[in-house]
Design a protein around this motif. Structure first.
Motif, PDB file in Angstrom:
ATOM      1  N   UNK A  28       0.881  -1.163   0.057  1.00  0.00           N
ATOM      2  CA  UNK A  28       0.184   0.004   0.312  1.00  0.00           C
ATOM      3  C   UNK A  28       0.745   1.181   0.612  1.00  0.00           C
ATOM      4  N   UNK A  29       1.792   1.458   1.089  1.00  0.00           N
ATOM      5  CA  UNK A  29       3.072   2.212   1.005  1.00  0.00           C
ATOM      6  C   UNK A  29       3.514   2.996   0.069  1.00  0.00           C
ATOM      7  N   UNK A  82     -10.662  -0.790   0.597  1.00  0.00           N
ATOM      8  CA  UNK A  82     -10.993  -1.014  -0.242  1.00  0.00           C
ATOM      9  C   UNK A  82      -9.896  -0.993  -1.410  1.00  0.00           C
ATOM     10  N   UNK A  83      -9.312  -1.992  -0.804  1.00  0.00           N
ATOM     11  CA  UNK A  83      -8.177  -2.184  -1.768  1.00  0.00           C
ATOM     12  C   UNK A  83      -8.850  -3.888  -2.514  1.00  0.00           C
ATOM     13  N   UNK A  84      -9.191  -5.117  -1.829  1.00  0.00           N
ATOM     14  CA  UNK A  84      -9.909  -5.411  -1.269  1.00  0.00           C
ATOM     15  C   UNK A  84     -11.168  -5.367  -2.625  1.00  0.00           C
ATOM     16  N   UNK A 299      -1.573  -0.498 -16.959  1.00  0.00           N
ATOM     17  CA  UNK A 299      -1.198  -1.092 -14.965  1.00  0.00           C
ATOM     18  C   UNK A 299      -2.572  -1.566 -14.668  1.00  0.00           C
ATOM     19  N   UNK A 300      -2.237  -2.479 -13.444  1.00  0.00           N
ATOM     20  CA  UNK A 300      -2.982  -3.180 -12.413  1.00  0.00           C
ATOM     21  C   UNK A 300      -3.467  -2.333 -11.528  1.00  0.00           C
ATOM     22  N   UNK A 301      -4.624  -2.294 -10.479  1.00  0.00           N
ATOM     23  CA  UNK A 301      -5.670  -1.690 -10.264  1.00  0.00           C
ATOM     24  C   UNK A 301      -4.407  -1.088  -8.587  1.00  0.00           C
ATOM     25  N   UNK A 302      -3.777  -1.573  -9.018  1.00  0.00           N
ATOM     26  CA  UNK A 302      -2.052  -1.768  -7.370  1.00  0.00           C
ATOM     27  C   UNK A 302      -1.383  -1.344  -7.962  1.00  0.00           C
ATOM     28  N   UNK A 317     -15.270   0.308 -13.007  1.00  0.00           N
ATOM     29  CA  UNK A 317     -15.497  -1.009 -12.694  1.00  0.00           C
ATOM     30  C   UNK A 317     -15.962  -1.099 -11.366  1.00  0.00           C
ATOM     31  N   UNK A 318     -15.095  -0.446 -10.537  1.00  0.00           N
ATOM     32  CA  UNK A 318     -15.876  -0.545  -8.631  1.00  0.00           C
ATOM     33  C   UNK A 318     -16.740  -0.288  -8.405  1.00  0.00           C
ATOM     34  N   UNK A 319     -17.696   0.884  -9.041  1.00  0.00           N
ATOM     35  CA  UNK A 319     -18.521   1.088  -8.465  1.00  0.00           C
ATOM     36  C   UNK A 319     -19.556   0.542  -9.059  1.00  0.00           C
TER      37      UNK A 319
END
Length: 377
Positions: A28-29, A82-84, A299-302, A317-319
């Motif tokens: 995350x950092x 949120x990351x999940x 790039x991926x979501x991470x 997509x998330x919403x």
């Protein structure tokens, strides 16, 4: 003796769980760190999905063991919820009022309509099935990356086949390439009038990159919406590179060689996209209108790229999506590298990944937005 073994086993699993939590925190950092300043951060962030999945498995393990230690992975899951959500989206259909203004946007990396995959007598031949699918899609706006058209060909003039034939407006940001004068780049087609448009030419070490973003302001029944069609730096990793790496497993020297090759390309991509997304967001911040930013972000979501966009914009997509939403049609599964982001003034009410169109190395994505009523002055 049995009790001692259980204690040792429990302590080992606890230590492993703690290490996974620290791995999550590090990932995350590292998403906050520009790879252009510290490139290893890109690789740590890339590994974050592994930590998220392992943490969830630890939660199941402690639940199965009926141990109070489940609080550790549970706390990590709640803090990182949120990351999940970037891994798996779960949303319910939203009923849209009949009087609401809506806008459906399709984004698709067309892979030049596979023109260079089929060459007859030295001349590229586009995929008619792909062109027809795009041309007849019911979207209001089409953001097409790696667009290909032959101006001097009636059969393969895709400006006409997708746009003019169906009365669409268009904004073109392409380069003329190859000996038969084909146009390659980004095109925005719209059923609504285009008021103005432009191109963001990305810089890569102070030199212009072939990647770019096009933008266009649309008049949507009296409201103006700005659309960005984006194509960020490619990962530059072909299917053969992945297959060669897989096949090299068991041969230490060959595996190291292939692994270094992939790592070098990933590093270059991390750095280039970090610079490009900053340039893109600087332009988006200056938009006087609600904006939709969509395209192939590679790039991926991470990643730092996604994180920078997600801090200022919502992700469609998330919403409004469901499932894993993978958009890469290649040997690496579950990769979501195509996205649609949007700013305040808009609300995503549906999202779809079009797996029925599998002719490109990307799957098309579409989202429907509601234009929020303006607050009374």
């Amino acid at each position: 003796m049995t009790g001692t073994f259980k204690k040792i086993r429990r302590r080992v699993w606890l230590i492993l769980n703690i290490l996974v939590v620290f791995w999550m925190l590090a990932g995350v950092l590292c998403m906050q760190v520009p790879p252009s300043e510290f490139w290893p951060a890109g690789f740590v962030a890339l590994s974050l999905p592994g930590a998220l999945v392992l943490n969830f498995l630890f939660l199941l393990y402690w639940v199965f063991r009926r141990s109070w230690l489940l609080v550790l992975p549970l706390a990590a899951l709640l803090l990182g919820w949120n990351y999940y959500g970037r891994l798996l989206a779960i949303n319910f259909a939203e009923e849209v009022p009949k009087e609401a203004k809506t806008l459906q946007v399709l984004s698709f990396n067309t892979h030049v309509f596979n023109a260079y995959d089929k060459i007859v007598e030295g001349v590229p031949q586009v995929s008619n099935d792909m062109v027809d699918w795009v041309a007849t899609h019911p979207a209001d706006v089409f953001c097409l990356q790696e667009f290909y058209s032959r101006v001097n060909s009636i059969e393969y003039n895709n400006f006409n086949r997708i746009g003019t034939r169906y009365g669409k407006y268009k904004f073109v940001s392409t380069l003329e390439t190859d000996r038969i004068k084909a146009n390659l780049g980004i095109v925005i087609f719209s059923k609504y009038p285009i008021l103005q448009g432009g191109t963001i030419h990305f810089l890569n070490k102070q030199r212009e990159s072939a990647n770019r973003a096009a933008w266009a302001d649309l008049d949507v029944n009296g409201d103006t919406v700005r659309i960005y069609a984006v194509h960020l730096q490619s990962m530059s990793i072909k299917s053969e590179d992945i297959e060669n790496t897989y096949s090299a497993i068991g041969n230490e020297e060959s595996f190291k060689k292939e692994g270094r090759n992939v790592a070098r390309r990933l590093k270059r991509g991390f750095i280039a996209r970090a610079q490009q997304v900053e340039q893109l967001l600087e332009h988006v911040r200056q938009s006087p209108y609600p904006a939709i930013v969509c395209g192939d972000f590679n790039d991926i979501p991470f990643s730092y790229t996604y994180q920078e966009l997600a801090e200022e914009l919502e992700n469609a997509f998330v919403k409004a999506g469901n499932g894993v939403g993978a958009t890469y049609n290649g040997p690496l599964p579950f990769l979501r590298i195509d996205n649609q982001f949007y700013s305040p003034g808009l609300r995503a009410v549906s999202f779809e990944t079009h797996y029925e169109m599998g002719l490109s190395d990307h799957f098309p994505i579409s989202a429907t937005y509601v234009l929020e009523p303006k607050a009374a002055e």
